[in-house]
Design an enzyme around this catalytic site. Structure first.
Site, mmCIF file in Angstrom:
data_model
loop_
_atom_site.group_PDB
_atom_site.id
_atom_site.type_symbol
_atom_site.label_atom_id
_atom_site.label_comp_id
_atom_site.label_asym_id
_atom_site.label_seq_id
_atom_site.Cartn_x
_atom_site.Cartn_y
_atom_site.Cartn_z
ATOM 1 N N HIS A 55 42.272 43.582 34.662
ATOM 2 C CA HIS A 55 42.359 42.140 34.431
ATOM 3 C C HIS A 55 41.820 41.416 35.661
ATOM 4 C CE1 HIS A 55 44.085 38.159 33.898
ATOM 5 N NE2 HIS A 55 44.174 38.453 32.601
ATOM 6 N N GLU A 105 36.534 38.785 29.077
ATOM 7 C CA GLU A 105 37.306 37.639 29.572
ATOM 8 C C GLU A 105 36.536 36.961 30.700
ATOM 9 O OE1 GLU A 105 41.716 37.819 28.565
ATOM 10 O OE2 GLU A 105 41.454 38.773 30.496
HETATM 11 C C1 PEP Z 1 44.289 36.175 30.418
HETATM 12 O O1 PEP Z 1 44.680 35.931 31.561
HETATM 13 O O2 PEP Z 1 44.065 37.323 30.044
HETATM 14 C C2 PEP Z 1 44.094 35.056 29.517
HETATM 15 C C3 PEP Z 1 43.320 35.236 28.501
HETATM 16 O O3 PEP Z 1 44.790 33.915 29.843
HETATM 17 P P1 PEP Z 1 44.731 32.513 29.065
HETATM 18 O O4 PEP Z 1 44.812 32.800 27.592
HETATM 19 O O5 PEP Z 1 45.890 31.767 29.575
HETATM 20 O O6 PEP Z 1 43.419 31.894 29.425
#
Ligand code: PEP
Length: 256
Positions: free
Chosen positions: A93, A165
């Site tokens: 992450h 992400e």
């Molecule tokens: C994350 O940190 O994996 C994430 C997707 O956070 P958020 O949905 O709050 O952007």
């Protein structure tokens, strides 16, 4: 393929709060066969929640673990200790990469340790805002994906999930922006191309690819219909029961 909705609770909820939330979530959710619901509480809550969870309705994920199975590693918890307790583990992450200094070498060992211990790693990759501004998005995705999977062979890859992400879209990032479906589609297409280069097309198409970044119940439908996206990794919105239940409901509607 199933649709995956993964809630990452990060460093939130005491064990008691996590248990109450889970109780309410279990009550609110029907048994959706084609939507795999996963929650990632703090490590401390995994054991009690594993006794409480109905595994037909949802699964547990760890937010992190260490790649060695045992030894002199003060403060760490291994994937082998999590074996049987969780079905999934978030690995790489961006908060682990940028706050705790995890690099691709450590992440590749964690992915391998998860697979070795029969835990599905959810390998998170994605560029920062400045990397995107400098036109480095494709290189970052390639490096993080190939780096993360470099110890995973042809049989291991069937047990791996990837989450795209972009760091600039994560809600806790300062001045976070929403990713557009086109930006996600382009990244996911590249991810599948790289997986195809590494493992062949037949295998690559079966690897679930999730999107994460400020997902909520209003944008979940648009993100879930991006070609190649098989699910969502949800941070902030997964802490609000009604939001998380609605996102799962959207996944069910999109899927059917
Ligand atoms: C994350 O940190 O994996 C994430 C997707 O956070 P958020 O949905 O709050 O952007």
């Amino acid at each position: 393929m199933k649709t995956y909705i993964v809630g990452n609770w990060k460093l939130n909820f005491s064990v008691g709060e996590a248990s109450i939330y889970l109780h309410k979530l279990l009550k609110a959710l029907p048994n959706y066969r084609d939507v795999e619901v996963v929650v990632a509480p703090s490590t401390l809550a995994l054991q009690p929640l594993s006794l409480q969870i109905d595994r037909h309705k949802m699964k547990l994920a760890a937010q992190n673990a260490f790649y060695r199975d045992y030894g002199a590693f003060t403060g760490e918890i291994s994937f082998s200790q999590l074996r049987g307790l969780v079905d999934y583990a978030i690995v790489g992450h961006s908060e682990r990469r940028y706050i705790f200094g995890e690099n691709d070498k450590m992440i590749q060992k964690k992915v391998a340790a998860a697979v070795r211990n029969k835990i599905t790693p959810i390998l998170c990759i994605g560029e920062t805002e400045s990397e995107r501004a400098f036109g480095e998005t494709r290189d970052v995705i390639r490096d993080q994906l190939m780096g993360g999977l470099s110890e995973v062979g042809d049989d291991g890859i069937s047990k791996v999930m990837v989450a795209y992400e972009p760091v600039w879209a994560i809600s806790s990032t300062k001045a976070a922006k929403l990713a557009s479906p086109d930006e996600i589609a382009e990244a996911v297409k590249l991810i599948r191309e790289i997986l195809t280069e590494m493992y062949g097309a037949k295998v690559a198409e079966k690897v679930p690819v999730l999107f994460g970044g400020s997902v909520n119940s209003s944008n979940a439908g648009a993100y879930l219909t991006v070609p190649g996206v098989n699910g969502l990794l949800v941070g902030g919105a997964s802490l609000i029961l009604s939001e998380f239940v609605d996102i799962i409901g959207v996944a069910k509607r999109v899927e059917s």
